[in-house]
Design a protein around this motif. Structure first.
Motif, PDB file in Angstrom:
ATOM      1  N   ILE A  71       0.829  -1.200   0.000  1.00 41.34           N
ATOM      2  CA  ILE A  71       0.000   0.000   0.000  1.00 41.34           C
ATOM      3  C   ILE A  71       0.861   1.247   0.000  1.00 41.34           C
ATOM      4  O   ILE A  71       0.624   2.188  -0.749  1.00 41.34           O
ATOM      5  N   SER A  77       1.448   4.096  -3.181  1.00 43.42           N
ATOM      6  CA  SER A  77       1.200   5.532  -3.035  1.00 43.42           C
ATOM      7  C   SER A  77       2.363   6.372  -3.533  1.00 43.42           C
ATOM      8  O   SER A  77       2.180   7.536  -3.856  1.00 43.42           O
ATOM      9  N   LEU A  78       3.547   5.817  -3.564  1.00 43.66           N
ATOM     10  CA  LEU A  78       4.710   6.603  -3.966  1.00 43.66           C
ATOM     11  C   LEU A  78       5.087   6.372  -5.426  1.00 43.66           C
ATOM     12  O   LEU A  78       6.010   6.977  -5.929  1.00 43.66           O
ATOM     13  N   LEU A  79       4.370   5.492  -6.104  1.00 41.24           N
ATOM     14  CA  LEU A  79       4.742   5.158  -7.480  1.00 41.24           C
ATOM     15  C   LEU A  79       3.923   5.930  -8.502  1.00 41.24           C
ATOM     16  O   LEU A  79       2.936   6.549  -8.172  1.00 41.24           O
ATOM     17  N   PRO A  80       4.344   5.900  -9.781  1.00 41.88           N
ATOM     18  CA  PRO A  80       3.714   6.758 -10.776  1.00 41.88           C
ATOM     19  C   PRO A  80       2.211   6.555 -10.887  1.00 41.88           C
ATOM     20  O   PRO A  80       1.747   5.427 -11.018  1.00 41.88           O
ATOM     21  N   GLY A  81       1.466   7.643 -10.839  1.00 39.48           N
ATOM     22  CA  GLY A  81       0.056   7.621 -11.201  1.00 39.48           C
ATOM     23  C   GLY A  81      -0.899   6.876 -10.302  1.00 39.48           C
ATOM     24  O   GLY A  81      -2.081   6.791 -10.612  1.00 39.48           O
ATOM     25  N   THR A  82      -0.439   6.308  -9.197  1.00 41.68           N
ATOM     26  CA  THR A  82      -1.373   5.586  -8.336  1.00 41.68           C
ATOM     27  C   THR A  82      -1.266   6.067  -6.889  1.00 41.68           C
ATOM     28  O   THR A  82      -0.209   6.476  -6.432  1.00 41.68           O
ATOM     29  N   LEU A  83      -2.397   6.002  -6.186  1.00 36.52           N
ATOM     30  CA  LEU A  83      -2.459   6.439  -4.799  1.00 36.52           C
ATOM     31  C   LEU A  83      -3.396   5.470  -4.082  1.00 36.52           C
ATOM     32  O   LEU A  83      -4.562   5.356  -4.447  1.00 36.52           O
ATOM     33  N   SER A  84      -2.903   4.761  -3.084  1.00 35.58           N
ATOM     34  CA  SER A  84      -3.789   3.859  -2.346  1.00 35.58           C
ATOM     35  C   SER A  84      -4.786   4.688  -1.568  1.00 35.58           C
ATOM     36  O   SER A  84      -4.421   5.657  -0.930  1.00 35.58           O
ATOM     37  N   ALA A  85      -6.052   4.304  -1.620  1.00 36.93           N
ATOM     38  CA  ALA A  85      -7.040   5.052  -0.858  1.00 36.93           C
ATOM     39  C   ALA A  85      -7.619   4.205   0.264  1.00 36.93           C
ATOM     40  O   ALA A  85      -7.741   4.659   1.394  1.00 36.93           O
ATOM     41  N   HIS A 132      -6.614   5.235  -6.346  1.00 32.87           N
ATOM     42  CA  HIS A 132      -6.964   6.363  -7.205  1.00 32.87           C
ATOM     43  C   HIS A 132      -5.857   6.521  -8.233  1.00 32.87           C
ATOM     44  O   HIS A 132      -4.692   6.662  -7.871  1.00 32.87           O
ATOM     45  N   ALA A 133      -6.236   6.458  -9.522  1.00 33.10           N
ATOM     46  CA  ALA A 133      -5.244   6.552 -10.585  1.00 33.10           C
ATOM     47  C   ALA A 133      -5.366   7.898 -11.277  1.00 33.10           C
ATOM     48  O   ALA A 133      -6.465   8.401 -11.475  1.00 33.10           O
ATOM     49  N   LEU A 134      -4.209   8.470 -11.615  1.00 31.62           N
ATOM     50  CA  LEU A 134      -4.191   9.793 -12.231  1.00 31.62           C
ATOM     51  C   LEU A 134      -4.587   9.706 -13.700  1.00 31.62           C
ATOM     52  O   LEU A 134      -5.160  10.627 -14.256  1.00 31.62           O
TER      53      LEU A 134
END
Lengths: 193, 99, 92
Positions: A132, A136-144, A154-156
């Motif tokens: 998780i 959150s620290l990788l390209p385009g993704t954020l664990s919610a 959440h993907a950018l």
């Protein structure tokens, strides 16, 4: 790594319960020695290597090791997995940072965000918490959010293949924790401590 | 020595550019989730580059260790905090922005 | 190099001030929460640059404490000041 107090390592791992006590003791000793070294290194960095600081440092490092063993029991991980993880993480952070920076500088703000649900293969506990935080620290993704067997991300940019990228990240984390994920099923493959 | 100075100047300036990107994203992106993306990723990379730039200049290994420790701590904090905010925002029913 | 450190520290300070616009403006409570994230990283970077510029290694310890506190305040804030699921929409 503050995610959820209830997600600590599951004490009923198959590898810690169905093995004889002697094995468990060696696990604790080995892992304790490793953590003692790590905490000593942190103390050394914090104090700038001052020799007389070890009067306080030695007991502190010892207590820190004991507390850490109580809070997070020894877990399996692999050195090759770790060596593989570090450059992967650094490279992906660089990609993630430049990707989001490019979108922020661009006059049209080229983003296409959305929620993606990722079915988790990793077992609950430390490996998941680690995944998780990495996501959150990788390209385009954020664990919610973490649901029982799904990670809400959440993907950018949902036009990119987010699920495939997450799969790669999960494999790398699995390798770090010496777990092998075989198409859809979990299979713990215990190596070194 | 000048080579190291040059390298560290490049790293420091690059790091600051990422901080600028993070701020721009924070101001320009449409919703809380996308702003979190901008802040966590750009600022962490920015801080990482600044840490590298300063580590190249530092006199002792202990200082390098302390700089790295600070970076790792900030990264863990950023990852946990962004997840906490995003999760709570979802729970509260804040809809993600859609194009 | 000295001037570069100070110039960059000033530049980051301006970033922090610009980011404050979002924090003050909102529009949602969550946007204000971003302050923790913003200060957590930017102020640490500023302190690191100042430590080098002023040759004051003690500022590194201040940065370390900031990094720790940023995490703790944010967690406390989300847990205490922004309670979860009972409301279905965010009251701005």
């Amino acid at each position: 790594m503050i995610v959820n107090a209830s997600q600590k390592t599951d004490p009923s791992h198959p590898d810690s319960s169905d093995r004889p006590d002697g094995h468990r003791v060696t696990r604790y000793v080995g892992s304790g020695a490793l953590r003692l070294g790590a905490f000593a290194l942190v103390w050394w960095a914090l104090t700038g290597g001052a020799v007389d600081s070890w009067l306080v440092g030695l007991p502190t490092v010892l207590i820190a090791t004991l507390i850490s063993l109580a809070l997070v029991p020894p877990f399996s991980w692999s050195l090759t997995g770790f060596v593989y993880f570090l450059p992967f993480f650094v490279w992906q952070s660089l990609r993630g940072g430049t990707d989001v920076a490019w979108r922020a500088f661009h006059p049209q703000i080229p983003i296409n965000p959305g929620i993606v649900k990722y079915p988790l293969l990793l077992p609950p506990g430390l490996p998941r918490v680690f995944l998780i935080n990495t996501v959150s620290l990788l390209p385009g993704t954020l664990s919610a959010e973490l649901e029982p067997d799904e990670l809400i991300v959440h993907a950018l940019d949902t036009e990119q293949n987010v699920l495939a990228e997450l799969k790669v990240v999960e494999q790398v984390v699995a390798r770090l924790f010496a777990i092998s994920l075989k198409n859809g099923e979990r299979n713990r493959n215990v190596q070194t401590n | 020595m000048t080579l190291i100075n040059g390298l560290s100047a490049v790293l420091l300036i690059a790091g600051s550019v990422f901080f600028l990107a993070g701020t721009l994203g924070l101001l320009r992106f449409p919703d809380i989730y996308t702003r979190l993306h901008a802040l966590t990723k750009a600022d962490n990379l920015g801080l990482g580059l600044i840490v590298m730039g300063l580590a190249a200049q530092s006199q002792s290994w202990a200082t390098v260790g302390k700089l790295l420790l600070i970076w790792v701590l900030v990264m863990f904090a950023a990852a946990s905090v962004s997840q906490l905010i995003a999760g709570r925002a979802l729970q509260r029913g804040i809809r993600p922005w859609k194009r | 190099m000295h001037i570069l450190y100070l110039a960059l520290a000033l530049f980051l300070l301006l970033n922090l001030i610009a980011g404050m616009y979002r924090v003050l403006r909102g529009p949602t409570v969550a946007d204000r929460m971003l302050a923790a994230q913003l200060f957590g990283t930017t102020s640490v970077a500023i302190l690191l640059l100042l430590a080098q510029a002023a040759n004051q290694p003690a500022l590194l310890d201040v940065a370390l404490v900031f990094a720790l506190l940023a995490a703790v305040t944010a967690v406390a804030f989300v847990r205490r000041a922004w309670p979860g699921a009972e409301a279905n929409h965010d009251p701005h």
